[in-house]
Design a protein around this motif. Structure first.
Motif, PDB file in Angstrom:
ATOM      1  N   ILE A 199      -9.638  -8.885  -2.230  1.00 16.82           N
ATOM      2  CA  ILE A 199      -9.673  -7.520  -1.699  1.00 16.82           C
ATOM      3  C   ILE A 199     -10.148  -7.512  -0.259  1.00 16.82           C
ATOM      4  O   ILE A 199      -9.599  -6.790   0.594  1.00 16.82           O
ATOM      5  CB  ILE A 199     -10.576  -6.638  -2.583  1.00 16.82           C
ATOM      6  N   TYR A 203      -8.197  -6.056   3.013  1.00 18.02           N
ATOM      7  CA  TYR A 203      -8.775  -4.909   3.711  1.00 18.02           C
ATOM      8  C   TYR A 203      -9.216  -5.258   5.142  1.00 18.02           C
ATOM      9  O   TYR A 203      -8.909  -4.527   6.092  1.00 18.02           O
ATOM     10  CB  TYR A 203      -9.965  -4.367   2.921  1.00 18.02           C
ATOM     11  N   ASN A 270      -2.118  -1.197  -1.088  1.00 16.32           N
ATOM     12  CA  ASN A 270      -2.329  -0.639   0.250  1.00 16.32           C
ATOM     13  C   ASN A 270      -2.796   0.818   0.185  1.00 16.32           C
ATOM     14  O   ASN A 270      -3.658   1.238   0.968  1.00 16.32           O
ATOM     15  CB  ASN A 270      -1.040  -0.742   1.077  1.00 16.32           C
ATOM     16  N   LEU A 273      -6.481   0.824  -1.044  1.00 14.09           N
ATOM     17  CA  LEU A 273      -7.405   0.371  -0.005  1.00 14.09           C
ATOM     18  C   LEU A 273      -7.411   1.297   1.204  1.00 14.09           C
ATOM     19  O   LEU A 273      -8.155   1.063   2.160  1.00 14.09           O
ATOM     20  CB  LEU A 273      -7.046  -1.059   0.432  1.00 14.09           C
ATOM     21  N   LYS A 275      -5.032   1.746   3.371  1.00 12.74           N
ATOM     22  CA  LYS A 275      -4.298   1.220   4.530  1.00 12.74           C
ATOM     23  C   LYS A 275      -3.042   2.034   4.815  1.00 12.74           C
ATOM     24  O   LYS A 275      -2.558   2.060   5.933  1.00 12.74           O
ATOM     25  CB  LYS A 275      -3.933  -0.247   4.286  1.00 12.74           C
TER      26      LYS A 275
END
Length: 425
Positions: A199, A203, A270, A273, A275
């Motif tokens: 992770i 990240y 994604n 997280l 993103k």
């Protein structure tokens, strides 16, 4: 000591049985709410999904009776044979299986389809109990550790190849069972470290994660230098070796993520997280499920009064996202009580597992406790958006006959084993 009798109900744990019927009843109520037509609120209609689920619930009764009819020794004696049979059923999917939603996970039996991976969990739990309960089995030894891992990896690999990686992840829950029976804790520690580095790399990026890992190992070296110099002399090569392995693993993360994971899996990670933001395509289900649960407020909108549930805002709400129906129509109170019920249900299984005189029964009990807890924790985490969507059903709630029967077998085999704990064998 009591001798065995022909009464199949003698000695069974009625508290677990009560939990079972409460959960499947409340589960069916929510399946009904999420699938009933706005035009016709029919209570009984066997052409609907809630009607079909009612049939599966009814058929669970003879399955329960059949499961209780067999003596506990039957499950121990034929555990290996049942495991081999489950592997054959998983392998047979690649020849005779039916493809649904891109996965070849079902057998088409005419009027219904059957998913063998739901039954493989019980067979694997029995096989693991059989293996670990052998008097010569020692989880401190590498060769016996490998035997246990092989039992887990074979069905997990066959399920992954369907492809159904979500169902395959369930087999990771067995690691806690093995730890209870003597597996060194560093296996679990390495698993959490690998997950953290995975992770962190996604990240923070490759370079930042490598620098952070180097700083962390530097702190470890300083600790040993100032407080445990003797241990440092003996173990410094292990520390450096662990860092090199960690660095190689970090380098491999992006390769695995970009070349092994499918695009939909990458998108879900994604989004989780932060993103990327996508509420219209890959992130649609999660966004709708969170909104639907939030709309229920503290006490919920009431049974059949959920506008988002009745409006079909959440796709496949009756299966993996059934928890959203609970959230909207029963609110925070209902979801809290449901989570409490699953926690107490799991703790009851663990309590019963600990009172077993047979190691086989204890290992099996811990296995099903781990499976049930993994399912409900991952499913709820997925629905509320703190975990990626991986397609794991909520036990006794999600629509589907194979899932209901698989979980029923898991539980009532253990109830049979527990009922026989004080009998003379």
């Amino acid at each position: 000591m009591r001798s065995r009798t022909n009464n199949i109900f003698l000695g069974i744990d009625w508290i677990l049985v009560l939990f079972y019927f409460i959960l499947i009843s409340f589960g069916w109520v929510n399946i009904y709410a999420s699938t009933v037509s706005e035009e016709s609120f029919e209570l009984i209609n066997f052409s609907t999904e809630y009607g079909k689920q009612l049939i599966w619930i009814g058929l669970s009764i003879p399955l329960i009776l059949l499961t209780l009819m067999f003596d506990a020794k039957f499950y121990e004696k034929y555990a290996s044979l049942m495991f081999l049979g489950s592997l054959a059923s998983l392998a047979g999917l690649f020849i005779f299986g039916k493809n649904i939603n891109g996965a070849t996970s079902w057998y088409n039996l005419g009027i219904f389809s059957l998913q063998p991976s739901e039954f493989a969990k019980a067979a694997t739990a029995l096989a693991m109990a059989k293996l670990v309960s052998d008097k010569h089995f020692n989880l401190k030894k590498l060769n016996t550790q490998l035997q246990a891992f092989v039992v887990l990896f074979i069905p997990a690999i066959l399920i992954t190849l369907q492809p159904d990686p979500g169902s395959a992840l369930v087999y990771g829950a067995f690691i806690f069972v093995l730890y209870r029976e003597g597996l060194p804790i560093y296996y679990i520690s390495l698993g959490f470290i690998a997950l953290f580095l995975f992770i962190a790399t996604l990240y923070f990026g490759l370079q930042n994660t490598l620098i952070g890992t180097l700083i962390l190992f530097g702190v470890v070296l300083l600790y040993f230098y100032f407080f445990r110099k003797k241990a440092l002399k003996r173990g410094k090569l292990k520390i450096f070796g662990l860092y090199l392995i960690s660095a190689m693993y970090v380098f491999s993360v992006n390769i695995i993520f970009n070349n092994v994971f499918e695009q939909r899996h990458r998108d879900r990670f994604n989004i989780l997280l932060g993103k990327t933001t996508d509420i219209k395509s890959i992130g649609y289900n999660t966004n709708q499920s969170i909104t639907t649960i939030a709309s229920g407020g503290f006490s919920g909108t009431g049974f059949l009064q959920g506008e988002r549930t009745q409006g079909d805002f959440v796709p496949e709400q009756q299966t993996d996202y059934i928890f959203t129906t609970v959230g909207e129509e029963w609110g925070f109170v209902g979801t809290s009580l449901l989570i409490l019920a699953f926690v107490l249900f799991t703790l009851r299984i663990i309590f019963i597992a600990e009172r077993q005189k047979s190691k086989f029964s204890r290992v099996y009990g811990y296995s099903i406790a781990a499976i049930f807890f993994f399912h409900f924790a991952i499913n709820i985490g997925m629905v509320i958006g703190i975990l990626p969507t991986i397609g794991i059903p909520l036990p006794f709630f999600s629509y589907g006959g194979s899932g209901l029967w698989g979980f029923t077998l898991l539980l009532f085999i253990f109830i049979r084993l527990d009922a026989n704990r004080t009998y003379e064998w």
